[in-house]
Design an enzyme around this catalytic site. Sequence first.
Site, PDB file in Angstrom:
ATOM      1  CE  LYS A  66      -5.810  42.070  31.630  1.00  0.00           C
ATOM      2  NZ  LYS A  66      -7.213  42.230  32.004  1.00  0.00           N
TER       3      LYS A  66
HETATM    4  C1  LIG Z   1      -8.386  42.001  31.281  1.00  0.00           C
HETATM    5  C2  LIG Z   1      -9.632  41.921  32.058  1.00  0.00           C
HETATM    6  C3  LIG Z   1     -10.722  41.163  31.603  1.00  0.00           C
HETATM    7  C4  LIG Z   1     -10.721  40.458  30.279  1.00  0.00           C
HETATM    8  O1  LIG Z   1      -9.820  39.377  30.238  1.00  0.00           O
HETATM    9  P1  LIG Z   1      -9.315  38.822  28.823  1.00  0.00           P
HETATM   10  O2  LIG Z   1      -8.273  37.841  29.159  1.00  0.00           O
HETATM   11  O3  LIG Z   1      -8.798  40.002  28.079  1.00  0.00           O
HETATM   12  O4  LIG Z   1     -10.502  38.223  28.161  1.00  0.00           O
HETATM   13  C5  LIG Z   1     -11.837  41.081  32.415  1.00  0.00           C
HETATM   14  N1  LIG Z   1     -11.893  41.728  33.589  1.00  0.00           N
HETATM   15  C6  LIG Z   1     -10.878  42.477  34.048  1.00  0.00           C
HETATM   16  C7  LIG Z   1     -11.019  43.196  35.344  1.00  0.00           C
HETATM   17  C8  LIG Z   1      -9.708  42.590  33.310  1.00  0.00           C
HETATM   18  O5  LIG Z   1      -8.703  43.338  33.767  1.00  0.00           O
END
Ligand SMILES: *Cc1c(COP(=O)(O)O)cnc(C)c1O
Length: 500
Positions: free
Chosen positions: A113
């Site tokens: 993120k």
């Molecule tokens: C948010 C997240 C995901 C999922 O990603 P999306 O964009 O919501 O599909 C997968 N792994 C981790 C560690 C995340 O923080």
Amino acid sequence: MKEKYVSTRGGEANVSASEGIIKGIAKDGGLFVPSFIHDIKIDLTALKDATYGELAFEIFKYFLDDFSDEQIKGCIHNAYYTGKFENEEPVSLKKVDDRYFLELYHGPTCAFKDMALTILPYLMTTAMKNADISKDIVILTATSGDTGKAALEGFAKVPHINIVVYYPKDGVSTIQEKQMLTQDGDNTCVIGVAGNFDDTQNGVKEILNNSGLIEELREQGYVFSSANSINIGRLLPQIVYYFYSYMQLYKKAVIDLGEAVNFVVPTGNFGNILAGYYARAIGLPVSRLICASNKNNILTDFFHTGEYNRNRDFYKTMSPSMDILISSNLERLLYDITGGNSEVIANLMNQLSTDGSYALERELLFMGDDHVFYAGCANEEETAGAIKRMFEYNHYLMDPHTAVASKVYSDYRADTGDVETPTVILSTASPYKFGRSVYESIFGEVPEGMDDYAVLKELAARTQTEIPVPLRDLDQKENRHDKVCRPEEMAGCITAFLDK
Ligand SMILES: *Cc1c(COP(=O)(O)O)cnc(C)c1O
């Protein structure tokens, strides 16, 4: 002439990038999409020697229609080249056995993120300038664990922006919760919601569409925005690393320019994988986008049958950021594959909110001739097994989200026989962010009485790896937030925070 952003549900059109980034979500509840995406063609040859930042610039300049080149470059520099990331380039590609891991977790909060949330504050403050907004922004964020901290870290202490983060009180890991509760910055507010992530995300969507509250705050000088992946400003930065990893494969002479590769994406809200789909739309040679789900395998079923049905049990898993039954960004995919038919989308989304399900003709999902998406899932035992085997055979640590993807890729190889196409697994979190699950997967039960912080130290010692700096000494930090509320009280928390 450049067309602009439009709502997937048809209620808004001709929205500039700045407006889209500030609003976060369209007035009709739809998501902003770039109507011009199929007119973009990124020239791979020209990018052969580009740095991550240069690649980002080449991509952003098509999407950030009302940003100047200087503004775009400034945002990129501030996000990726001012020491927030561990290495010189924000991401790294590692080959382990028969697959490549694109490590997206070397930023300030140890999850992917960070790739978008380190740049979003700069995009947003620039957008405020461009759109001549004189009000203060209140960012609302629902988090399944990782977005919250990354958003808090990105927006803390940014002038004229306040950030409120809601997380499912019992739906995140101890480390994730501690990361959020210790956040400093007077403009930050963290609230636990007594419900799951879908309740939390729906609560935020409702607030963003609550015209009474919006008006009340407008009078006090505030406008709402969102740092969730429904915000187009979250999505754009994620397109970049697909191109970057492709170019790394080219540099390592694994592929020729133009040769297609696979990407495996551990998926929750469908943001990350949608960015891969957009990357493909603007010229990245992608063979398959492999959508990996955990035990909450609603997307696997959807891609196999065309029916999206959230009337099912919700499971808490060791990959909590994927414990989601409403994948918001799927709406953007549906918009694209229906040829931009906002009427159809509005209907489907209406069915989803009233019946909890909708069905689509399966051919529409590109599962026919074109075969872009492949979908699979891993249950808890399979995820743990993947972590253990990867460590034992290759001495490589995967976090549970990445492990779900790795397991699904193994299934894909066996199922399709495609063992030739170079394949990149998007590694979305540091194994230390989910240290207890990783420890237990490899070594079995954690000794009685050992807390999560001690587990990290034990994991480091037993695997001869290092705890990333942002997660060291987390237990020494003091909590600065302690609010908990029910889903229906979420809106009230905002006014309480802003009034203080
Ligand atoms: C948010 C997240 C995901 C999922 O990603 P999306 O964009 O919501 O599909 C997968 N792994 C981790 C560690 C995340 O923080």
